[in-house]
Write a protein that holds these residues in place. Structure first.
Motif, PDB file in Angstrom:
ATOM      1  N   ARG A 150       0.843  -1.201   0.000  1.00  0.00           N
ATOM      2  CA  ARG A 150       0.000   0.000   0.000  1.00  0.00           C
ATOM      3  C   ARG A 150       0.873   1.244   0.000  1.00  0.00           C
ATOM      4  O   ARG A 150       1.841   1.332   0.749  1.00  0.00           O
ATOM      5  CB  ARG A 150      -0.923   0.012   1.224  1.00  0.00           C
ATOM      6  N   PHE A 180       0.609   5.207   0.727  1.00  0.00           N
ATOM      7  CA  PHE A 180      -0.209   6.267   1.313  1.00  0.00           C
ATOM      8  C   PHE A 180       0.231   7.588   0.681  1.00  0.00           C
ATOM      9  O   PHE A 180       1.310   8.108   1.002  1.00  0.00           O
ATOM     10  CB  PHE A 180      -0.060   6.261   2.835  1.00  0.00           C
ATOM     11  N   THR A 219      -7.563   9.526  -6.222  1.00  0.00           N
ATOM     12  CA  THR A 219      -8.203   8.744  -7.268  1.00  0.00           C
ATOM     13  C   THR A 219      -8.765   9.721  -8.306  1.00  0.00           C
ATOM     14  O   THR A 219      -9.605  10.556  -8.001  1.00  0.00           O
ATOM     15  CB  THR A 219      -9.325   7.851  -6.710  1.00  0.00           C
ATOM     16  N   GLU A 235      -1.567  -0.778  -4.062  1.00  0.00           N
ATOM     17  CA  GLU A 235      -2.750   0.034  -3.752  1.00  0.00           C
ATOM     18  C   GLU A 235      -2.323   1.448  -3.385  1.00  0.00           C
ATOM     19  O   GLU A 235      -1.268   1.651  -2.775  1.00  0.00           O
ATOM     20  CB  GLU A 235      -3.522  -0.568  -2.580  1.00  0.00           C
ATOM     21  N   HIS A 240      -3.691   4.892  -1.287  1.00  0.00           N
ATOM     22  CA  HIS A 240      -4.659   5.359  -0.302  1.00  0.00           C
ATOM     23  C   HIS A 240      -4.408   6.858  -0.079  1.00  0.00           C
ATOM     24  O   HIS A 240      -3.502   7.244   0.655  1.00  0.00           O
ATOM     25  CB  HIS A 240      -4.514   4.570   1.002  1.00  0.00           C
ATOM     26  N   GLY A 296     -10.796  12.582  -0.330  1.00  0.00           N
ATOM     27  CA  GLY A 296     -11.722  11.936  -1.245  1.00  0.00           C
ATOM     28  C   GLY A 296     -12.587  12.944  -1.961  1.00  0.00           C
ATOM     29  O   GLY A 296     -12.362  14.160  -1.886  1.00  0.00           O
ATOM     30  N   GLU A 331     -14.150   6.997  -5.429  1.00  0.00           N
ATOM     31  CA  GLU A 331     -13.547   5.815  -4.820  1.00  0.00           C
ATOM     32  C   GLU A 331     -12.496   6.230  -3.794  1.00  0.00           C
ATOM     33  O   GLU A 331     -11.634   7.062  -4.087  1.00  0.00           O
ATOM     34  CB  GLU A 331     -12.889   4.935  -5.889  1.00  0.00           C
ATOM     35  N   PRO A 332     -12.526   5.661  -2.595  1.00  0.00           N
ATOM     36  CA  PRO A 332     -11.580   6.075  -1.554  1.00  0.00           C
ATOM     37  C   PRO A 332     -10.158   5.578  -1.772  1.00  0.00           C
ATOM     38  O   PRO A 332      -9.217   6.116  -1.197  1.00  0.00           O
ATOM     39  CB  PRO A 332     -12.182   5.478  -0.276  1.00  0.00           C
ATOM     40  N   SER A 333      -9.989   4.548  -2.592  1.00  0.00           N
ATOM     41  CA  SER A 333      -8.654   4.011  -2.857  1.00  0.00           C
ATOM     42  C   SER A 333      -8.610   3.462  -4.269  1.00  0.00           C
ATOM     43  O   SER A 333      -9.636   3.355  -4.957  1.00  0.00           O
ATOM     44  CB  SER A 333      -8.300   2.909  -1.843  1.00  0.00           C
ATOM     45  N   SER A 334      -7.405   3.109  -4.718  1.00  0.00           N
ATOM     46  CA  SER A 334      -7.246   2.619  -6.090  1.00  0.00           C
ATOM     47  C   SER A 334      -5.955   1.815  -6.143  1.00  0.00           C
ATOM     48  O   SER A 334      -5.415   1.412  -5.107  1.00  0.00           O
ATOM     49  CB  SER A 334      -7.215   3.812  -7.064  1.00  0.00           C
ATOM     50  N   THR A 335      -5.454   1.572  -7.337  1.00  0.00           N
ATOM     51  CA  THR A 335      -4.131   0.978  -7.527  1.00  0.00           C
ATOM     52  C   THR A 335      -3.364   1.842  -8.515  1.00  0.00           C
ATOM     53  O   THR A 335      -3.951   2.622  -9.273  1.00  0.00           O
ATOM     54  CB  THR A 335      -4.212  -0.456  -8.085  1.00  0.00           C
TER      55      THR A 335
END
Length: 341
Positions: free
Chosen positions: A11, A13, A20, A56, A58, A62, A74-78
């Protein structure tokens, strides 16, 4: 910060660097540093793109935050997903990236000055590790008492429903991904807030959006909606809703043209790209400050692109004591469509 997990995805951060669907804004330290920070932003983005697509991301913000333009919900992605979907990551030339980032900066709301102060001093602990607490329901009579003590009602219903009847002095921020965005412009710091809606599922999302921009004194949500307010015998206000076709007819009528003053509350760039002839431009964030200068002997009709911002502006004007206020439903988009027929 890159955290490599054991039997779990790695992940990253990204804080205010990469969101995103968006990237961070480089102007918050001051205009004189914006270009250099935009170039540094480009360098940092390239470092992210050199990492594995499976990592990922983070972000620190948002949808609805003003810390980036067009942040996705979306709160997270890759990294791989952002490489494909985030338009800023497809800009591989530094100069083009810098120019486009600086040209697409969101306007800076008043609360940013308070945010800097809070970040320096340290924010109060909100105890959100277990999630946001449920927003309590408040009876109409108790709401009226809180309003009398300085609380602000934020009505997240659609403009038409708000216009038909609402708590006197309430602000209308129609529910959607920009509740927090607009609250950051119009809600004074440290103001207790009470939500008003006729759709209970909207409450948690609206509360989260408000929290993201520092509106964290959410006292509750009015129980029973407008029917309960009316049954309690409490004052109800309304705002006229003028369809685009009716606006066009009024502006070609001598009586209508002399009575209506149309205030376009879109950004200066939007207004310059096209507007109803004879309008004046006051972006939403500046409406309260300029309300006292508007004439009291004319109807002030607010217009935006689709009718949501203008409803907020109309509610701000009504709260500021402007006696005759109206909202143009459908906004400039509807007016263009009427002109084309």
């Amino acid at each position: 910060v890159l955290a490599d997990g054991v039997n779990a995805p790695s992940r990253l951060f990204t804080g205010d660097l990469l969101f995103t669907g968006a990237v961070g804004r480089p102007d918050l330290a001051g205009a004189e540093q914006s270009r250099a920070l935009a170039a540094a932003l480009f360098t940092s983005v390239q470092r992210v793109l050199a990492l594995d697509d499976a990592i990922e991301i983070h972000p620190g913000h948002g949808a609805g935050s003003l810390c980036g333009a067009g942040i996705a919900k979306e709160p997270s992605s890759t990294i791989g997903r952002e490489r494909l979907q985030n338009p800023w990551l497809r800009l591989r030339d530094r100069d083009e990236f810098v120019a486009r980032v600086l040209a697409d900066l969101p306007e800076t709301p008043p609360y940013f000055a308070d945010m800097k102060r809070i970040n320096q001093a340290g924010p109060p602990v909100r105890g959100l590790a277990a999630g946001l607490a449920r927003v309590p329901a408040i009876r109409a009579s108790a709401t009226a008492a809180l309003v009398a003590d300085g609380a602000l009602v934020i009505d997240v219903r659609a403009p038409e429903r708000f216009g038909a009847g609402h708590v006197e002095g309430a602000l209308n921020i129609g529910f959607g991904p920009r509740v927090g965005y607009w609250a950051g412009w119009v809600v004074p710091p440290d103001t207790p807030v009470i939500l008003f809606t006729d759709a209970e599922p909207q409450i948690p999302d609206a509360a989260v959006q408000l929290l993201r921009v520092g509106v964290d004194r959410i006292e509750g949500v009015v129980s029973g909606g407008i029917e309960a307010w009316r049954a309690a015998g409490l004052p109800i206000a309304s705002i006229d809703q003028i369809p685009a076709a009716a606006l066009r007819r009024a502006l070609v009528s001598p009586a209508g043209a002399s009575d209506l003053l149309v205030v376009d509350v879109r950004s200066a760039a939007e207004w310059q790209a096209g507007h109803v002839e004879g309008t004046i431009n006051i972006p939403v964030g500046g409406v309260a400050a300029r309300a006292a200068a508007l004439p009291r002997d004319r109807t002030i009709a607010t217009i935006c692109e689709g009718g949501t911002r203008s409803s907020l502006a109309a509610s701000v004007l009504a709260r500021e004591g402007v006696p005759r206020v109206a909202n143009i439903t459908g906004g400039f988009a509807a007016y263009r469509a009427v002109q084309a027929t």
